[in-house]
Design a protein around this motif. Structure first.
Motif, PDB file in Angstrom:
ATOM      1  N   TRP A 262       3.518 -16.824  18.964  1.00 24.61           N
ATOM      2  CA  TRP A 262       3.208 -15.364  19.561  1.00 24.61           C
ATOM      3  C   TRP A 262       2.372 -15.378  20.918  1.00 24.61           C
ATOM      4  CZ3 TRP A 262       4.644 -11.216  16.679  1.00 24.61           C
ATOM      5  CH2 TRP A 262       5.395 -11.366  15.367  1.00 24.61           C
ATOM      6  N   ALA A 263       2.832 -14.653  21.750  1.00 22.38           N
ATOM      7  CA  ALA A 263       2.094 -14.706  23.197  1.00 22.38           C
ATOM      8  C   ALA A 263       2.174 -13.525  23.725  1.00 22.38           C
ATOM      9  CB  ALA A 263       2.817 -15.704  24.167  1.00 22.38           C
ATOM     10  N   ALA A 264       1.134 -13.275  24.618  1.00 22.90           N
ATOM     11  CA  ALA A 264       1.169 -11.693  25.271  1.00 22.90           C
ATOM     12  C   ALA A 264       0.742 -12.047  26.664  1.00 22.90           C
ATOM     13  CB  ALA A 264       0.039 -11.124  24.652  1.00 22.90           C
ATOM     14  N   ILE A 265       1.317 -11.349  27.601  1.00 24.44           N
ATOM     15  CA  ILE A 265       1.146 -11.333  29.227  1.00 24.44           C
ATOM     16  C   ILE A 265       0.987  -9.936  29.376  1.00 24.44           C
ATOM     17  CG2 ILE A 265       2.560 -13.490  29.336  1.00 24.44           C
ATOM     18  CD1 ILE A 265       4.773 -11.893  30.594  1.00 24.44           C
ATOM     19  N   THR A 266       0.251 -10.039  30.769  1.00 30.18           N
ATOM     20  CA  THR A 266      -0.172  -8.753  31.365  1.00 30.18           C
ATOM     21  C   THR A 266       0.334  -8.768  32.742  1.00 30.18           C
ATOM     22  OG1 THR A 266      -1.873  -8.138  29.819  1.00 30.18           O
ATOM     23  CG2 THR A 266      -2.026  -7.061  32.061  1.00 30.18           C
ATOM     24  N   GLU A 275      12.226  -1.246  40.213  1.00 28.82           N
ATOM     25  CA  GLU A 275      12.085  -2.161  38.995  1.00 28.82           C
ATOM     26  C   GLU A 275      12.739  -3.406  39.052  1.00 28.82           C
ATOM     27  OE1 GLU A 275      13.117   0.891  39.930  1.00 28.82           O
ATOM     28  OE2 GLU A 275      13.169   2.503  38.364  1.00 28.82           O
ATOM     29  N   THR A 276      13.566  -3.887  39.903  1.00 26.69           N
ATOM     30  CA  THR A 276      13.779  -5.123  39.980  1.00 26.69           C
ATOM     31  C   THR A 276      12.742  -6.036  40.321  1.00 26.69           C
ATOM     32  OG1 THR A 276      16.011  -4.634  41.044  1.00 26.69           O
ATOM     33  CG2 THR A 276      15.304  -6.824  41.394  1.00 26.69           C
ATOM     34  N   GLU A 277      11.730  -5.770  41.119  1.00 26.68           N
ATOM     35  CA  GLU A 277      10.568  -6.538  41.338  1.00 26.68           C
ATOM     36  C   GLU A 277       9.534  -6.599  40.205  1.00 26.68           C
ATOM     37  OE1 GLU A 277       8.345  -4.203  44.497  1.00 26.68           O
ATOM     38  OE2 GLU A 277       9.623  -5.237  46.183  1.00 26.68           O
ATOM     39  N   VAL A 278       9.711  -5.277  39.372  1.00 25.25           N
ATOM     40  CA  VAL A 278       9.084  -5.559  38.058  1.00 25.25           C
ATOM     41  C   VAL A 278       9.307  -6.289  36.998  1.00 25.25           C
ATOM     42  CG1 VAL A 278       8.429  -4.205  36.148  1.00 25.25           C
ATOM     43  CG2 VAL A 278       8.174  -3.044  38.289  1.00 25.25           C
ATOM     44  N   THR A 279      10.648  -6.759  36.986  1.00 26.72           N
ATOM     45  CA  THR A 279      11.340  -7.526  36.022  1.00 26.72           C
ATOM     46  C   THR A 279      11.196  -8.964  36.658  1.00 26.72           C
ATOM     47  OG1 THR A 279      13.641  -7.235  36.947  1.00 26.72           O
ATOM     48  CG2 THR A 279      13.071  -5.902  34.985  1.00 26.72           C
ATOM     49  N   ALA A 280      11.303  -9.074  37.981  1.00 26.75           N
ATOM     50  CA  ALA A 280      11.216 -10.457  38.655  1.00 26.75           C
ATOM     51  C   ALA A 280       9.657 -10.925  38.333  1.00 26.75           C
ATOM     52  CB  ALA A 280      11.098 -10.338  40.201  1.00 26.75           C
ATOM     53  N   ALA A 281       8.596 -10.135  38.487  1.00 23.61           N
ATOM     54  CA  ALA A 281       7.274 -10.385  38.138  1.00 23.61           C
ATOM     55  C   ALA A 281       6.995 -10.642  36.820  1.00 23.61           C
ATOM     56  CB  ALA A 281       6.314  -9.217  38.627  1.00 23.61           C
ATOM     57  N   VAL A 282       7.519  -9.749  35.914  1.00 17.06           N
ATOM     58  CA  VAL A 282       7.526 -10.392  34.371  1.00 17.06           C
ATOM     59  C   VAL A 282       7.992 -12.061  34.065  1.00 17.06           C
ATOM     60  CG1 VAL A 282       8.498 -10.054  32.225  1.00 17.06           C
ATOM     61  CG2 VAL A 282       7.724  -8.082  33.636  1.00 17.06           C
ATOM     62  N   ARG A 283       9.095 -12.143  34.631  1.00 13.17           N
ATOM     63  CA  ARG A 283       9.654 -13.640  34.657  1.00 13.17           C
ATOM     64  C   ARG A 283       8.921 -14.547  35.134  1.00 13.17           C
ATOM     65  NH1 ARG A 283      15.580 -16.196  36.030  1.00 13.17           N
ATOM     66  NH2 ARG A 283      14.953 -18.243  36.053  1.00 13.17           N
ATOM     67  N   LYS A 284       8.210 -14.315  36.346  1.00 16.16           N
ATOM     68  CA  LYS A 284       7.243 -15.422  36.924  1.00 16.16           C
ATOM     69  C   LYS A 284       5.953 -15.458  35.985  1.00 16.16           C
ATOM     70  CE  LYS A 284       4.468 -16.259  40.972  1.00 16.16           C
ATOM     71  NZ  LYS A 284       4.272 -15.956  42.297  1.00 16.16           N
ATOM     72  N   GLU A 285       5.516 -14.432  35.491  1.00 12.67           N
ATOM     73  CA  GLU A 285       4.453 -14.409  34.515  1.00 12.67           C
ATOM     74  C   GLU A 285       4.663 -15.182  33.165  1.00 12.67           C
ATOM     75  OE1 GLU A 285       0.432 -14.262  33.749  1.00 12.67           O
ATOM     76  OE2 GLU A 285       1.207 -13.572  35.611  1.00 12.67           O
ATOM     77  N   ALA A 286       5.853 -14.966  32.862  1.00 12.24           N
ATOM     78  CA  ALA A 286       6.405 -15.504  31.436  1.00 12.24           C
ATOM     79  C   ALA A 286       6.675 -17.192  31.689  1.00 12.24           C
ATOM     80  CB  ALA A 286       7.557 -14.938  31.052  1.00 12.24           C
ATOM     81  N   GLU A 287       6.789 -17.480  32.599  1.00  9.26           N
ATOM     82  CA  GLU A 287       7.359 -19.007  32.852  1.00  9.26           C
ATOM     83  C   GLU A 287       6.291 -19.949  32.368  1.00  9.26           C
ATOM     84  OE1 GLU A 287       8.785 -19.132  36.784  1.00  9.26           O
ATOM     85  OE2 GLU A 287      10.808 -19.031  36.297  1.00  9.26           O
ATOM     86  N   SER A 288       5.026 -19.776  32.825  1.00 12.32           N
ATOM     87  CA  SER A 288       4.003 -20.708  32.359  1.00 12.32           C
ATOM     88  C   SER A 288       3.584 -20.435  30.894  1.00 12.32           C
ATOM     89  CB  SER A 288       2.751 -20.315  33.196  1.00 12.32           C
ATOM     90  OG  SER A 288       2.388 -18.936  32.859  1.00 12.32           O
ATOM     91  N   THR A 289       3.889 -19.421  30.189  1.00 13.40           N
ATOM     92  CA  THR A 289       3.572 -19.216  28.875  1.00 13.40           C
ATOM     93  C   THR A 289       4.724 -19.876  28.316  1.00 13.40           C
ATOM     94  OG1 THR A 289       2.624 -17.037  29.341  1.00 13.40           O
ATOM     95  CG2 THR A 289       3.450 -17.526  27.071  1.00 13.40           C
TER      96      THR A 289
END
Length: 423
Positions: A262-266, A275-289
């Motif tokens: 389990w993990a959580a990112i903000t 919205e495209t920028e939002v999903t791209a930002a989510v992907r970038k933050e998720a990659e390290s996790t």
């Protein structure tokens, strides 16, 4: 691997042993809403897969014996399936000549788990009347432990543990809330000072679901739980293998065996405009996790924050946004699943809403959610309230999420302030 201070403690026999706790076999995973039934099944069997992996690890490490410091089960069994599973797996150890020493914790106390199956030879379960000592003669090891008779145990068990056996390696096995505050209810509280006074070389603790080393002289260790069960239990999970040389602890090594994580990112979206920028930002933050995930399943909570002009659109298109976020997570790792998408953004305030008698509530409240002392105080208050509520409330993720509670409090203050100005 962590090296210990060098201090001789009697026996010169070299060996290693397994210290595990809080298996919670039979526990449901909380807060996970995966549409695919096969994925839901894989998450549901994660605790069993983790226990199988733990037995594999113990056998390959050639441990001399194993210690389980309580909460093998999550509570009373619906049927004997969970008990049969545990006995089948633990028998793999005993057939290898590895004895197992078990205490019962608050979740599997005698008053809670009443069903039984015959335990294999080589498994010792400590009694509930008083602390007992079992000796492993050829290793000169004395294992001291006490099982819970009732779930609600407020007494300090450690006070009645026997004196150390001179010249032997002494292990205290205890299911307890040892110093410090946590999200867990307080059971059999004790202190590092009290445990140290027994002059044992190692205390094998259970109950707290995080890996913690409270002391290195003597060693006082929580291995953490074997498998995370909700977003409240993020990160790698497992047990520890303890290496003993010449009567002293030389190393305590984590054995990471969880099969789902389990993990959580903000993600702060305040500077984003599409919205495209939002999903791209989510992907970038998720990659390290996701980087060290391996072949494990991952349940990921994604929280969007920030004051943004996208606020209304993000909330209105929440369902579509969830699917888009899930898609980009799969681009990074095929077994990463969206546990929950939380949109905690806010709409930009009008200038007149910001200026309340010369005060700016947004600026005044900025950074409060990152204030360590405030967060600790808030956690203590929530913990106190949960202890007064039925046990089931402590398992509700929303009631234990300090970030969410503080964000909602901040929004409420701003809303009340701006409403007052409007009047």
């Amino acid at each position: 691997m962590v090296d210990s201070p060098s201090e001789h403690h009697g026996s010169n026999v070299n060996f290693s042993f397994l210290h595990a706790a809080d298996l919670h076999l039979g526990s449901p995973l909380l807060g996970l809403s995966v549409k695919d039934p096969e994925i839901a099944r894989r998450f549901a069997t994660a605790s069993r897969e983790a226990f199988r992996a733990l037995i594999d690890r113990a056998i390959s490490a050639k441990v001399a014996f194993a210690v389980i410091a309580g909460d093998i089960y999550d509570g009373e069994w619906k049927d004997n399936t969970v008990g049969l599973f545990f006995n089948r797996e633990i028998s793999r150890l005993t057939r290898e000549g590895v004895p197992v020493y078990i205490i019962k914790g608050n979740h599997d106390a005698e008053s809670v788990v009443t069903k039984t199956v015959p335990k294999p030879d080589g498994v010792t379960v400590f009694g509930t009347r008083k602390a007992e000592t079992h000796r492993i003669e050829h290793l000169k090891v004395a294992v001291h432990g006490w099982s819970y008779e009732d779930r609600a145990t407020a007494a300090d068990f450690s006070l009645s543990y026997p004196a150390a056996v001179p010249g032997w390696f002494n292990i205290g096995v205890l299911h307890s809330s040892c110093e410090g505050k946590s999200a867990h209810a307080t059971y059999a509280p004790c202190s590092v000072q009290e445990l140290s006074s027994h002059e044992y070389q190692y205390w094998a603790l259970g109950h707290i679901h995080e890996h913690k080393v409270l002391s290195r002289d003597p060693w006082i260790v929580y291995p953490g739980n074997l498998q995370g069960r909700s977003v409240r239990e993020c990160g790698a999970k497992g047990a520890v293998i303890v290496e003993v040389r010449d009567g002293e602890v030389r190393a305590v090594e984590r054995a990471i065996v969880d099969s789902a994580r389990w993990a959580a990112i903000t993600v702060d979206v305040s500077s984003l405009t599409t919205e495209t920028e939002v999903t791209a930002a989510v992907r970038k933050e998720a990659e390290s996790t996701i980087a060290d995930l391996g072949e494990r399943l991952l349940a990921l909570r994604v929280t969007l924050t920030g004051e943004t002009s996208l606020h209304d659109r993000l909330r209105a298109a929440a369902s579509t946004l969830r699917d888009e976020v899930q898609a980009v997570l799969h681009h990074v790792h095929e077994d990463t699943w969206l546990e929950k998408l939380e949109v905690r953004t806010s709409a930009p305030l009008e200038p007149q809403e910001r200026a309340l008698g010369g005060l700016d509530p947004i600026a005044m409240l900025a950074g409060l959610t990152d204030d360590i002392e405030l967060r600790q105080s808030a956690g203590e208050i929530v913990g106190t309230l949960l202890e007064k509520l039925p046990q089931s409330f402590s398992e509700v993720p929303e009631l234990n999420d300090i970030d969410m509670l503080m964000a909602e409090a901040r929004s409420l203050v701003v809303a009340r302030a701006t409403a007052g100005k409007a009047v």
